[in-house]
Scaffold this motif. Structure first.
Motif, short mmCIF file in Angstrom:
data_model
loop_
_atom_site.label_atom_id
_atom_site.label_comp_id
_atom_site.label_asym_id
_atom_site.label_seq_id
_atom_site.Cartn_x
_atom_site.Cartn_y
_atom_site.Cartn_z
N HIS A 169 -31.99 2.48 -16.05
CA HIS A 169 -31.62 1.28 -16.57
C HIS A 169 -32.80 0.25 -16.96
O HIS A 169 -32.98 -0.68 -16.79
CB HIS A 169 -30.88 0.31 -15.08
CG HIS A 169 -29.43 0.73 -15.32
ND1 HIS A 169 -28.62 1.06 -16.37
CD2 HIS A 169 -28.73 1.75 -13.95
CE1 HIS A 169 -27.20 1.50 -15.60
NE2 HIS A 169 -27.47 2.21 -14.23
N ASP A 178 -28.59 7.29 -17.58
CA ASP A 178 -28.22 6.32 -17.49
C ASP A 178 -28.61 5.41 -17.86
O ASP A 178 -29.46 4.83 -17.15
CB ASP A 178 -27.04 6.55 -16.56
CG ASP A 178 -26.39 7.47 -16.69
OD1 ASP A 178 -25.64 8.35 -17.60
OD2 ASP A 178 -25.14 7.80 -15.71
N GLY A 179 -28.11 4.81 -19.05
CA GLY A 179 -28.65 2.84 -19.09
C GLY A 179 -30.07 2.73 -19.06
O GLY A 179 -29.96 1.42 -19.11
#
Length: 258
Positions: free
Chosen positions: A97, A119-120
């Protein structure tokens, strides 16, 4: 007391450093200074010339061109394994993230590949190849900077690109470079590309410079900044002593693959 023999990489870095200081040295001079055979030096010079770090001349070696980079297809395969190892290492230090700038270059493209399964991530880039690589993961958000496309390597540059990059403030900027002078200067070949890199450096909370050892002492024309402007150097071999001393004095870590 007999000194330990230099590794292949250390010897080549020393050759680049000596030629950078002298402008031209014969093969015999280099062999004597490195305490190896002329045949060994000839192989080193041939390899360094293939990487664009030196110019090979009859009987010796001189400075590489500071105004022209090697072709993109050739840059993709030169030191590919080293670039992949650097990319894997820098990916370890990018948290989930995070927001990232990723600029132009074959090493930064390998960094994108190493980050593909994250992810993110929020990625802002002026490199069409980086955007294409990361687009394979729907969990990564990509902002593609607009501007003029350089067909030969997928770079996007120009004043519209700079203005767009200036609208963001990212956690990390992953930046490639064409040459690091022994005085610590960071250089590239194209002014438009450099202006984009400078915008990324200005607007990154941390700057991770990713570069293989072939860039140490390699000349290029346009100044990007200084080695002390970065937060960490990710490379595949210890830098030459002058660069290492600057980094140590300013607390900038050198991160090497395991």
């Amino acid at each position: 007391m007999v000194s330990e023999p230099q590794s292949h990489e250390q010897r080549q870095l020393r050759i680049v450093e000596m030629v950078s200081q002298q402008g031209f040295l014969t093969l015999e001079d280099l062999a004597r200074r490195c305490d190896v055979t002329v045949q060994t030096i000839r192989r080193d010079v041939n390899n360094l010339a293939a990487e664009g770090r030196l110019s090979r001349y009859r009987g010796g070696a001189g400075l590489a061109s500071s105004i022209e980079n090697m072709e993109y297809e050739r840059r993709q395969v030169v030191n590919l394994t080293a670039k992949q190892r650097i990319a894997a290492k820098v990916a370890e230090d990018v948290p989930e993230h995070a927001s990232l700038f990723i600029n132009i270059g074959t090493t930064t493209e390998q960094a994108a590949r190493a980050l593909l399964r994250r992810d993110g991530l929020q990625v802002i880039t002026n490199n069409l190849n980086v955007a294409r690589i990361l687009s394979e993961n729907p969990a990564i958000s990509i902002v593609m900077a607009g501007g003029k496309v350089r067909n030969r390597d997928g770079a996007v540059t120009g004043q519209p690109t700079v203005r767009m990059l200036e609208q963001y403030r990212a956690d990390i900027g992953i930046v490639g470079i064409s040459g690091i002078d022994l005085d610590g200067g960071l250089f590239d070949f194209d002014l438009d590309e450099v202006l984009c890199a400078q915008a990324i450096i200005r607007n990154s909370r941390r700057v991770f410079l990713v570069t293989d050892h072939s860039k140490f002492g390699r000349p290029a024309l346009v100044k990007v900044g200084h080695i002390t402007d970065i937060s960490a150097l990710y490379t595949d071999a210890p830098p030459p002593a002058p660069i290492a001393s600057m980094l140590h004095a300013t607390g900038v870590p050198v991160v090497l693959p395991d």
